[in-house]
Design a protein around this motif. Structure first.
Motif, PDB file in Angstrom:
ATOM      1  N   ALA A  69      12.580  14.560 -21.615  1.00  0.00           N
ATOM      2  CA  ALA A  69      12.404  15.054 -20.242  1.00  0.00           C
ATOM      3  C   ALA A  69      13.699  14.896 -19.460  1.00  0.00           C
ATOM      4  CB  ALA A  69      11.268  14.291 -19.556  1.00  0.00           C
ATOM      5  N   ARG A  70      14.336  13.740 -19.587  1.00  0.00           N
ATOM      6  CA  ARG A  70      15.605  13.525 -18.885  1.00  0.00           C
ATOM      7  C   ARG A  70      16.662  14.529 -19.366  1.00  0.00           C
ATOM      8  NH1 ARG A  70      15.325   8.917 -15.974  1.00  0.00           N
ATOM      9  NH2 ARG A  70      14.084   7.141 -16.734  1.00  0.00           N
ATOM     10  N   ALA A  71      16.716  14.753 -20.664  1.00  0.00           N
ATOM     11  CA  ALA A  71      17.705  15.688 -21.210  1.00  0.00           C
ATOM     12  C   ALA A  71      17.454  17.108 -20.703  1.00  0.00           C
ATOM     13  CB  ALA A  71      17.665  15.651 -22.734  1.00  0.00           C
ATOM     14  N   ALA A  72      16.173  17.503 -20.633  1.00  0.00           N
ATOM     15  CA  ALA A  72      15.847  18.848 -20.135  1.00  0.00           C
ATOM     16  C   ALA A  72      16.262  19.004 -18.677  1.00  0.00           C
ATOM     17  CB  ALA A  72      14.350  19.109 -20.298  1.00  0.00           C
ATOM     18  N   LEU A  73      16.006  17.973 -17.863  1.00  0.00           N
ATOM     19  CA  LEU A  73      16.384  18.037 -16.451  1.00  0.00           C
ATOM     20  C   LEU A  73      17.902  18.054 -16.303  1.00  0.00           C
ATOM     21  CD1 LEU A  73      13.785  15.527 -14.967  1.00  0.00           C
ATOM     22  CD2 LEU A  73      13.757  18.026 -14.778  1.00  0.00           C
ATOM     23  N   ALA A  74      18.591  17.235 -17.105  1.00  0.00           N
ATOM     24  CA  ALA A  74      20.052  17.219 -17.033  1.00  0.00           C
ATOM     25  C   ALA A  74      20.628  18.568 -17.447  1.00  0.00           C
ATOM     26  CB  ALA A  74      20.600  16.100 -17.924  1.00  0.00           C
ATOM     27  N   ALA A  75      20.033  19.183 -18.474  1.00  0.00           N
ATOM     28  CA  ALA A  75      20.509  20.490 -18.913  1.00  0.00           C
ATOM     29  C   ALA A  75      20.301  21.544 -17.827  1.00  0.00           C
ATOM     30  CB  ALA A  75      19.799  20.898 -20.198  1.00  0.00           C
ATOM     31  N   ALA A  76      19.153  21.480 -17.152  1.00  0.00           N
ATOM     32  CA  ALA A  76      18.882  22.450 -16.081  1.00  0.00           C
ATOM     33  C   ALA A  76      19.889  22.295 -14.948  1.00  0.00           C
ATOM     34  CB  ALA A  76      17.462  22.259 -15.562  1.00  0.00           C
ATOM     35  N   VAL A  77      20.196  21.046 -14.593  1.00  0.00           N
ATOM     36  CA  VAL A  77      21.185  20.805 -13.543  1.00  0.00           C
ATOM     37  C   VAL A  77      22.555  21.310 -13.980  1.00  0.00           C
ATOM     38  CG1 VAL A  77      22.437  18.994 -12.300  1.00  0.00           C
ATOM     39  CG2 VAL A  77      19.961  18.869 -12.519  1.00  0.00           C
ATOM     40  N   ALA A  78      22.920  21.050 -15.242  1.00  0.00           N
ATOM     41  CA  ALA A  78      24.222  21.494 -15.743  1.00  0.00           C
ATOM     42  C   ALA A  78      24.332  23.015 -15.706  1.00  0.00           C
ATOM     43  CB  ALA A  78      24.444  20.975 -17.161  1.00  0.00           C
TER      44      ALA A  78
END
Length: 288
Positions: A69-78
């Motif tokens: 979940a954290r990785a998905a959110l970080a990817a969306a922000v990136a």
């Protein structure tokens, strides 16, 4: 499966901020909206992701998906930041974790420099102990961290932080050019347990002197106060000098021992463009 970023964002915010109300404040939505998002996530996944008794905690299943979940959110922000920086200038908010002494001794110099060189990058600081900082970076809680003695890898070395004996200014050894572990045998020793313990044990091992602390202290403020009160002496990194209060002095340890402070991003996923920009800017900065 109807799974979306809003649900993941609510799930992560509840855990990071300690409750549904605090998560709602952070996200700028109602507490009911956060509850509905988490419930929708659980329906979509077919299982509970949080325990709701007392402070919310991840279930065993929730703990399995938390990193993703954290990785998905970080990817969306990136992705959003890449779209926003099509002019080539890095942008976005970077979560930076660092030990207390680094927050006090190095970041007050680095953050203004970053703000000048990278005006569209905001840095949010998270203060923690050495092991906490490394864990936060590994779990994607933060995007960037100052690690202590990490294995070889990407990043930039900020400092070689030598250890010093911390004493009251009226201590008989306060005027010495250097102090060894054997010189402290007659003093009550206050052991800092916030991440420096392994360095001190190595120092005492090299000196052939047993390390027998009278008190074990985790909080740096408490440690300084106890030394100032004459309860004992301790050994701390040089960056602690930024936190000193009147009545205390620091004397170099002999033999010398130091910790290596490295600013780096995660090792298991691509760095956010703003993370790369911050690390590059730190590498180009003059040494403190």
């Amino acid at each position: 499966m109807s799974l979306n970023l809003s649900q993941l964002r609510a799930f992560v915010a509840v855990l990071d901020h300690g409750g549904f109300g605090a998560a709602a404040d952070e996200l700028g939505v109602s507490q009911s909206a956060v509850s509905h998002s988490v419930a929708a996530l659980e329906r979509a996944l077919g299982g509970a992701v949080l325990t709701r008794h007392g402070r919310p905690r991840p279930t065993a299943f929730g703990d399995l998906i938390l990193g993703h979940a954290r990785a998905a959110l970080a990817a969306a922000v990136a992705i959003a930041d890449l779209a926003a920086q099509r002019d080539g200038l890095p942008a976005g908010t970077v979560r930076l974790a660092a030990p207390t002494t680094v927050c006090q001794g190095l970041l007050p110099r680095l953050i203004p420099q970053w703000k000048t060189e990278l005006p569209r990058v905001d840095v949010a600081v998270f203060e923690g102990e050495d092991d906490e900082v490394a864990d936060w970076l590994a779990r994607s809680t933060v995007d960037l961290a100052v690690l202590v003695d990490p294995p070889p890898g990407p990043g930039t070395a900020l400092a070689e932080d030598a250890f010093h004996v911390l004493l009251r200014e009226d201590h008989p050894l306060a005027g010495e050019p250097g102090i060894g572990p054997d010189d402290l045998e007659d003093d009550a020793f206050l052991l800092s347990c916030g991440g420096c313990e392994r360095h001190l044990r190595e120092l005492y091992r090299r000196a052939g002197t047993p390390l027998s602390p009278t008190h074990r202290i985790r909080d740096m403020g408490t440690l300084l106060a106890m030394v100032r009160a004459g309860i004992g002496v301790t050994i701390v990194p040089a960056l602690t000098a930024a936190m000193l209060v009147p009545g205390l002095v620091m004397v170099p340890v002999r033999p010398s021992i130091s910790r290596r402070l490295v600013l780096t991003g995660p090792v298991d996923r691509p760095w956010h463009p703003a993370v790369t920009a911050l690390v590059d800017a730190a590498a180009a900065a003059p040494a403190p």
